[in-house]
Design a protein around this motif. Sequence first.
Motif, PDB file in Angstrom:
ATOM      1  N   ALA A 149     -51.981   8.655  -4.138  1.00  0.00           N
ATOM      2  CA  ALA A 149     -51.468  10.036  -4.142  1.00  0.00           C
ATOM      3  C   ALA A 149     -51.358  10.597  -2.731  1.00  0.00           C
ATOM      4  CB  ALA A 149     -52.385  10.910  -4.995  1.00  0.00           C
ATOM      5  N   ARG A 150     -51.670   9.752  -1.745  1.00  0.00           N
ATOM      6  CA  ARG A 150     -51.633  10.130  -0.324  1.00  0.00           C
ATOM      7  C   ARG A 150     -52.574  11.296  -0.015  1.00  0.00           C
ATOM      8  NH1 ARG A 150     -47.840   6.917   1.714  1.00  0.00           N
ATOM      9  NH2 ARG A 150     -46.144   6.274   0.345  1.00  0.00           N
ATOM     10  N   ALA A 180     -58.682   4.434  -5.270  1.00  0.00           N
ATOM     11  CA  ALA A 180     -57.330   3.874  -5.198  1.00  0.00           C
ATOM     12  C   ALA A 180     -56.301   4.938  -5.584  1.00  0.00           C
ATOM     13  CB  ALA A 180     -57.215   2.660  -6.117  1.00  0.00           C
ATOM     14  N   ASP A 181     -56.602   5.722  -6.621  1.00  0.00           N
ATOM     15  CA  ASP A 181     -55.700   6.811  -7.028  1.00  0.00           C
ATOM     16  C   ASP A 181     -55.481   7.794  -5.884  1.00  0.00           C
ATOM     17  OD1 ASP A 181     -55.245   5.876  -9.535  1.00  0.00           O
ATOM     18  OD2 ASP A 181     -56.865   7.035 -10.480  1.00  0.00           O
ATOM     19  N   ALA A 182     -56.586   8.114  -5.199  1.00  0.00           N
ATOM     20  CA  ALA A 182     -56.493   9.074  -4.104  1.00  0.00           C
ATOM     21  C   ALA A 182     -55.604   8.545  -2.988  1.00  0.00           C
ATOM     22  CB  ALA A 182     -57.899   9.386  -3.572  1.00  0.00           C
TER      23      ALA A 182
END
Lengths: 369, 133
Positions: free
Chosen positions: A344-345, A339-341
């Motif tokens: 962070a696009r 999800a973080d990735a």
Amino acid sequence: MSDALSLADRARTGDVRARARLITLIERDDPERLGALSALRASARGSAHVVGITGPPGAGKSTLTDKIVSELRSRGRTVAVVAIDPSSPFTGGALLGDRIRMNRHATDEGVFIRSLATRGHLGGLSRATGETVRLLDALGYDDVIIETVGVGQSEVDIVRLADTVVLVSVPGLGDDIQAIKAGVMEIGDVFCVNKADRDGAERVVREIRSMLETAVMNGAATRFSELFAALADRKQAAREPENADARAHFSQGAAHHIAADGHGSLELPPVVATVAETGQGVRELVDHIKAHEAGLEATGLLAKQRRANLAWELGTEAAGRLVGLLEHEERREEVAALADAVLARCMDFHDAVAGVERSLAEAIRSKGS
Amino acid sequence: MERKIRVLVAKPGLDGHDRGAKVIARALRDAGMEVVYTGLRQTPEQIVAAALQEDVDVIAMSILSGAHNHLFPRVMDILRERNVQDILVIGGGVIPDDDIPALKAAGIAGVFTPGTPTSATIDFIKNNLKRSV
């Protein structure tokens, strides 16, 4: 004798506590139940006729169920009722009130009533419903009635468990566009307009008939369209003199099902007006419910429907377990990292989904080893 | 495994006043319990039959008619006849203090009279269950 086998034995010989306990273990997803269910051969459906009663809140489903139970008992049949009410999404508590209308049957040994809370499950049933119904079937109840939560427009899981679905409507719920919406209105095998002593009941009956007529004329694929096509085939086959076998299989009940509410030349499912409070129309309703089952049986659709439904249940159960796997801490961290990735696009949404799938596949592999 | 305290709230006897029963049913629900409500005018036989089918941990009875000295012990008798020992039974309603010792001796574990905060009943249930939920 092991605990599981003794529980199975007691349940089989009519011990109400053992029966009730098994349902509690099903609700808890407790592995302790598995041996008992297996000993009772409760994995697949048996000879019970499973009837779903569904409809909006306040339609009178519980009162109707109470009267249907009385009618079935007067026909010498034993009956189990599984009544579902919603759990609070906030506290997890539930007020299970369906018994208020039915508890006079509590002391009748031919009747078993159990209330289940949805416990967060959507679709109008609780997660435990399918397994509970199979257990009650295996224990030998002639009829198993499932009363769903009050439904809105898309709680249609009942079609996966019930052989016959009774859709209960009442006057005063809204204009006729409500009957056109997809979803709940499509799932009935037998239609019931309850509180038929109220103003507007006749209009509701007319609107439902008109909706059903349109569905038939449009050739819409509904539960009943398949049955009617199969019944027509049977009838055709029965007319051919060389096909005496098929004629023998074409039961009277099935014929009744077509004729009873045939509107002009169109074959429509029955629409029955009832006043559950007084019992008016309930005998006729039960006649139609039984005729529907006879039709399914005569055409071989009963077995076909149960096969499709069991396959669906297997898939749903497995999907539930996969979701369970994702809840392990390790996995949760992996998914959060994905999800973080995405945030962070650095990664596309669907690549992240593929990452979750890989994580699941890994979890399944390590579970097996 | 998901575990829930299940409670049967019942009104034995002939009085038609169910406000207290509904208040307690709602309070137990809000405390996260699953409450099966059976409605008015239940016989002790019906109450026990429902409790067994529902596999409840607790039977909570409310009575305002004054028949508690007869009906509460009758429920306990039927439970004993059926060899049921692991259900916690409590009662509430307009019950004179003088009657409470006899009810407790009959097996009613807790008796709650008007004015008892619902939190007291909830705590009592949580602390006195007869089987692990």
